[in-house]
Design a protein around this motif. Structure first.
Motif, PDB file in Angstrom:
ATOM      1  N   THR B 215     -14.730 -15.680   0.060  1.00  0.00           N
ATOM      2  CA  THR B 215     -14.565 -16.250   1.387  1.00  0.00           C
ATOM      3  C   THR B 215     -14.600 -15.100   2.384  1.00  0.00           C
ATOM      4  N   ASN B 216     -14.687 -15.471   3.676  1.00  0.00           N
ATOM      5  CA  ASN B 216     -14.674 -14.438   4.712  1.00  0.00           C
ATOM      6  C   ASN B 216     -13.450 -13.546   4.561  1.00  0.00           C
ATOM      7  N   TRP B 217     -12.331 -14.206   4.317  1.00  0.00           N
ATOM      8  CA  TRP B 217     -11.073 -13.479   4.233  1.00  0.00           C
ATOM      9  C   TRP B 217     -11.075 -12.531   3.035  1.00  0.00           C
ATOM     10  N   GLN B 218     -11.566 -13.042   1.879  1.00  0.00           N
ATOM     11  CA  GLN B 218     -11.608 -12.190   0.693  1.00  0.00           C
ATOM     12  C   GLN B 218     -12.540 -11.004   0.891  1.00  0.00           C
ATOM     13  N   ALA B 219     -13.670 -11.244   1.568  1.00  0.00           N
ATOM     14  CA  ALA B 219     -14.602 -10.148   1.827  1.00  0.00           C
ATOM     15  C   ALA B 219     -13.915  -9.074   2.673  1.00  0.00           C
ATOM     16  N   PHE B 220     -13.138  -9.526   3.644  1.00  0.00           N
ATOM     17  CA  PHE B 220     -12.407  -8.585   4.497  1.00  0.00           C
ATOM     18  C   PHE B 220     -11.335  -7.870   3.690  1.00  0.00           C
ATOM     19  N   ARG B 221     -10.583  -8.647   2.931  1.00  0.00           N
ATOM     20  CA  ARG B 221      -9.414  -8.106   2.227  1.00  0.00           C
ATOM     21  C   ARG B 221      -9.814  -7.167   1.086  1.00  0.00           C
ATOM     22  N   TYR B 222     -10.825  -7.552   0.305  1.00  0.00           N
ATOM     23  CA  TYR B 222     -11.116  -6.789  -0.911  1.00  0.00           C
ATOM     24  C   TYR B 222     -12.307  -5.839  -0.789  1.00  0.00           C
ATOM     25  N   VAL B 223     -13.130  -6.042   0.249  1.00  0.00           N
ATOM     26  CA  VAL B 223     -14.287  -5.155   0.396  1.00  0.00           C
ATOM     27  C   VAL B 223     -14.097  -4.210   1.587  1.00  0.00           C
ATOM     28  N   VAL B 224     -13.793  -4.780   2.740  1.00  0.00           N
ATOM     29  CA  VAL B 224     -13.769  -3.965   3.959  1.00  0.00           C
ATOM     30  C   VAL B 224     -12.492  -3.124   4.062  1.00  0.00           C
ATOM     31  N   LEU B 225     -11.346  -3.748   3.853  1.00  0.00           N
ATOM     32  CA  LEU B 225     -10.087  -3.016   4.027  1.00  0.00           C
ATOM     33  C   LEU B 225     -10.006  -1.750   3.169  1.00  0.00           C
ATOM     34  N   PRO B 226     -10.326  -1.828   1.860  1.00  0.00           N
ATOM     35  CA  PRO B 226     -10.246  -0.599   1.058  1.00  0.00           C
ATOM     36  C   PRO B 226     -11.156   0.510   1.578  1.00  0.00           C
ATOM     37  N   LEU B 227     -12.277   0.120   2.189  1.00  0.00           N
ATOM     38  CA  LEU B 227     -13.213   1.128   2.696  1.00  0.00           C
ATOM     39  C   LEU B 227     -12.693   1.819   3.954  1.00  0.00           C
ATOM     40  N   THR B 228     -11.763   1.176   4.633  1.00  0.00           N
ATOM     41  CA  THR B 228     -11.277   1.741   5.893  1.00  0.00           C
ATOM     42  C   THR B 228      -9.851   2.267   5.743  1.00  0.00           C
ATOM     43  N   LYS B 229      -9.476   2.592   4.515  1.00  0.00           N
ATOM     44  CA  LYS B 229      -8.108   3.055   4.269  1.00  0.00           C
ATOM     45  C   LYS B 229      -7.748   4.231   5.176  1.00  0.00           C
ATOM     46  N   SER B 230      -8.677   5.185   5.301  1.00  0.00           N
ATOM     47  CA  SER B 230      -8.354   6.359   6.116  1.00  0.00           C
ATOM     48  C   SER B 230      -8.116   5.954   7.573  1.00  0.00           C
ATOM     49  N   GLY B 231      -8.890   4.990   8.049  1.00  0.00           N
ATOM     50  CA  GLY B 231      -8.704   4.511   9.414  1.00  0.00           C
ATOM     51  C   GLY B 231      -7.353   3.843   9.591  1.00  0.00           C
ATOM     52  N   LEU B 232      -6.965   3.054   8.606  1.00  0.00           N
ATOM     53  CA  LEU B 232      -5.679   2.365   8.689  1.00  0.00           C
ATOM     54  C   LEU B 232      -4.529   3.371   8.696  1.00  0.00           C
ATOM     55  N   VAL B 233      -4.627   4.366   7.806  1.00  0.00           N
ATOM     56  CA  VAL B 233      -3.553   5.368   7.740  1.00  0.00           C
ATOM     57  C   VAL B 233      -3.484   6.164   9.040  1.00  0.00           C
ATOM     58  N   THR B 234      -4.648   6.587   9.547  1.00  0.00           N
ATOM     59  CA  THR B 234      -4.674   7.347  10.796  1.00  0.00           C
ATOM     60  C   THR B 234      -4.073   6.537  11.933  1.00  0.00           C
ATOM     61  N   THR B 235      -4.480   5.271  12.035  1.00  0.00           N
ATOM     62  CA  THR B 235      -3.950   4.418  13.092  1.00  0.00           C
ATOM     63  C   THR B 235      -2.441   4.303  12.974  1.00  0.00           C
ATOM     64  N   PHE B 236      -1.972   4.088  11.737  1.00  0.00           N
ATOM     65  CA  PHE B 236      -0.536   3.950  11.531  1.00  0.00           C
ATOM     66  C   PHE B 236       0.198   5.216  11.985  1.00  0.00           C
ATOM     67  N   VAL B 237      -0.311   6.368  11.552  1.00  0.00           N
ATOM     68  CA  VAL B 237       0.375   7.622  11.880  1.00  0.00           C
ATOM     69  C   VAL B 237       0.387   7.858  13.388  1.00  0.00           C
ATOM     70  N   LEU B 238      -0.748   7.639  14.047  1.00  0.00           N
ATOM     71  CA  LEU B 238      -0.786   7.899  15.489  1.00  0.00           C
ATOM     72  C   LEU B 238       0.124   6.936  16.241  1.00  0.00           C
ATOM     73  N   CYS B 239       0.122   5.655  15.847  1.00  0.00           N
ATOM     74  CA  CYS B 239       1.020   4.694  16.490  1.00  0.00           C
ATOM     75  C   CYS B 239       2.474   5.106  16.269  1.00  0.00           C
ATOM     76  N   LEU B 240       2.755   5.571  15.053  1.00  0.00           N
ATOM     77  CA  LEU B 240       4.109   6.012  14.730  1.00  0.00           C
ATOM     78  C   LEU B 240       4.513   7.183  15.633  1.00  0.00           C
ATOM     79  N   VAL B 241       3.609   8.145  15.787  1.00  0.00           N
ATOM     80  CA  VAL B 241       3.914   9.314  16.611  1.00  0.00           C
ATOM     81  C   VAL B 241       4.164   8.901  18.058  1.00  0.00           C
ATOM     82  N   PHE B 242       3.280   8.052  18.602  1.00  0.00           N
ATOM     83  CA  PHE B 242       3.441   7.628  19.997  1.00  0.00           C
ATOM     84  C   PHE B 242       4.797   6.961  20.209  1.00  0.00           C
TER      85      PHE B 242
END
Lengths: 308, 313
Positions: B215-242
């Motif tokens: 499904t669209n959601w599964q494609a996002f959850r299992y294909v796209v999200l793992p590929l953008t792990k570095s982006g997610l971590v970076t976003t989290f860290v910068l938001c945390l710092v701010f």
């Protein structure tokens, strides 16, 4: 600003019930929670601040707003000090941004030349960026404390014995220096990213054609990173407008208003004198200024094909 | 992804892999391959060395001084001449947790408010950022501009109306109130940044996942999200710092039940003087975790801090 939101959120919703184009529905549903929350957190305050600007706000005995017509606005445009606050704000931004750009680019050029230990040096240089601005201010106060400050002691050895935060000129210089300390690394980091992406063949070709180091820098390297420098400048400019923590904890706008920039003025108007109506007018003026700059910012990036 | 990746990989591979990056190396090792430009003369090297040494001094002295002072006895701090040698003491650190200065609540408020806002920003930002990256809606550019412009609004101007609104609904002096307040700057940042990261993921990957029956959601959850792990971590860290570093919002919205570490630090400034030893101890406490977090995502910092505007070559 408000109209943008309304049109886009309605679009998000109206896209949902169309069954044949399910993908739009899916992206719409994905966007909905975040956009809705952001709208609530920005549109409501925007309406509130507009209403406040036409009101007299009483906080004692429950919140009440009395319609005050244009009196807050009239005061804003006739306040003899207001022009000075804006002028000082402009000077503060030009000085901090200018110094940060020049020093940041020079720093990046130096680090760029480094092979061994580049990562270590860069990491150490970046540290100030992660220090809370309020601590930059407090640490600054510690360092220039007239009796025990390390930097006061150094200045004394050099023949300057005054209280740094006590003099109008030196206090202004000090808050500028603190801002420069914290944010020059950001410019250096972005510039360095641009420098490492300048194609080497380009530089080699220039060298083969007999260009000296300075000429190569001037005619090859700097032009090819001009976009990156623009991004660095604009990003820093947008953030510089937002923050005022350093000044708030070091000089509080003093001595004799020497460091009173507009956000500091707004803050004290609201939370020291509790004159919320007038503060709202100042806030709206700041908002307007930042929207104009943001528009220019996005448009310039767009023209360079840099915005997503 | 980001340009800084290139910087890292080049610096790392310069001796072996790169014929192109031996500028500062000892003359002669690979001299023949280098163009005149790439050979740095001794004079230039000295100038660069001195400049970098000065820059490091300017950058590090305040931080080192703060760290040193946090271990100094008060007499050494309050001496008119700088003291470099002293008997180290942990008094200022233990003082933060004993007596009237109970720092733990502040620490907890900071962790909860900054962490909560960063987690929420990443979750909502990932959904909205992905939606925005893949959406074909009209007016998308206006939506994007509106999102990013909210991030650029002056803090002082945002605080003012929020204060009245929060007062009306009882969110003053609560951690959820702080989380909401921090979302005003973290959420647009996260949406915009993650949008940039998602836009880099080839759409064909999701298409094929859907062909396989996702499904669209599964494609996002299992294909796209793992590929953008570095982006997610970076976003989290910068938001945390701010959020962790925020002072202006906490100053207005927090009270005894929600004050954060930056407020604790500023409260050491009293009419009767400042306890610099304790201030340096709190400072170290506030600053070190964010420095470590920031350096951990250094490779993606440029992308993050420029909101994805400087990506690729």
């Amino acid at each position: 600003m408000t109209t943008d939101t309304e049109s886009s959120t309605t679009k998000t919703h109206s896209a949902e019930p169309a069954p044949p184009r399910r993908r739009i529905g899916f992206t719409g549903r994905m966007m909905a929670p975040g956009i809705a929350l952001l709208a609530a957190l920005t549109v409501l305050p925007f309406v509130t601040i507009v209403v406040m600007s036409f009101s007299e706000v009483h906080l004692l005995g429950g919140l009440s707003l009395d319609f005050a017509g244009l009196s807050n606005w009239a005061r804003f445009f006739t306040d003899p000090d207001m022009g000075w606050f804006w002028l000082r704000t402009g000077l503060y931004f030009v000085l901090t941004l200018g110094l940060e750009m020049v020093l940041g680019v020079l720093l990046a050029l130096c680090v760029w030349r480094l092979i061994r230990g580049r990562n270590l040096v860069l990491s150490m240089l970046l540290l100030p960026m992660f220090v809370a601005p309020v601590l930059v201010g407090l640490l600054g106060r510690f360092l220039v404390d007239p009796t025990i400050g390390l930097y006061s002691w150094v200045l004394e050895q050099l023949g300057y014995g005054g209280d740094v935060l006590g003099g109008t000129f030196s206090a202004f210089a000090a808050v500028v220096a603190m801002d420069v300390w914290e944010w020059t690394p950001l410019i250096a980091l972005i510039t360095l990213a641009g420098l490492t992406s300048v194609p080497l063949p380009l530089r080699e070709a220039a060298a083969l054609d007999g260009a000296g180091r300075w000429q190569t820098l001037r005619h090859i390297v700097l032009p090819s990173i001009s976009n990156v420098l623009l991004v660095a400048l604009l990003i820093r400019a947008m953030d510089a407008i937002r923050y005022f923590d350093i000044i708030w904890v070091t000089t509080n706008g003093g001595p004799a208003n020497a460091t009173k920039i507009v956000p500091v003025r707004l803050y004290e108007t609201a939370f020291r004198f509790f004159d919320f109506g007038y503060a709202a007018v100042i806030g709206l003026a700041m908002l307007l200024a930042s929207i104009v700059i943001a528009r220019t910012f996005v448009r310039m990036l767009d023209r360079k094909g840099l915005a997503r | 992804m980001s340009v800084v990746d290139t910087a890292d990989s080049r610096a790392a591979s310069a001796p072996g892999g790169g014929t192109d990056d031996n500028r500062g190396g000892p003359a002669g090792t690979r001299g023949s391959r280098l163009s005149p430009l790439e050979r740095t003369g001794t004079g230039t090297r000295v100038v660069i060395g001195v400049a970098l040494a000065l820059a490091l001094l300017w950058t590090l002295v305040p931080l080192v001084w703060m760290l040193l002072s946090s271990f100094k006895p008060s007499e050494a701090i309050n001496s008119a001449d700088p003291q470099w040698l002293f008997d180290p003491t942990l008094r200022h650190y233990t003082g933060l947790f004993t007596g009237g200065n109970e720092l733990l609540p502040y620490l907890w408020h900071s962790v909860a408010a900054a962490g909560g806002s960063a987690v929420l920003s990443v979750i909502l930002g990932a959904l909205a950022g992905y939606g925005l990256a893949r959406s074909g809606m009209r007016g998308k550019r206006h939506l994007s501009f509106w999102i990013i412009s909210t991030r650029m609004a002056p803090i002082a101007a945002v605080v003012l109306p929020l204060f009245l609104m929060f007062r009306q609904v009882g969110l003053i002096d609560t951690v959820p109130g702080l989380i909401l307040a921090y979302l005003t700057f973290n959420l647009p940042f996260a949406i915009w940044l993650l949008n940039a990261f998602f836009a880099d993921v080839p759409q064909a990957l999701e298409e094929s996942a859907r062909v396989e029956g996702c499904t669209n959601w599964q494609a996002f959850r299992y294909v796209v999200l793992p590929l953008t792990k570095s982006g997610l971590v970076t976003t989290f860290v910068l938001c945390l710092v701010f959020a962790w570093n925020d002072y202006a919002f906490a100053l207005v919205f927090s009270g005894p039940h929600s004050q954060t570490l930056p407020i604790a630090a500023s409260q050491l400034v009293t009419q009767s003087g400042i306890d610099w030893g304790q201030l340096c101890a709190i400072g170290t406490f506030v600053v070190v975790p964010m420095m470590l977090a920031g350096l951990a995502v250094r490779r993606w910092l440029v992308t993050g801090l420029t909101l994805g505007a400087v990506t690729g070559e």
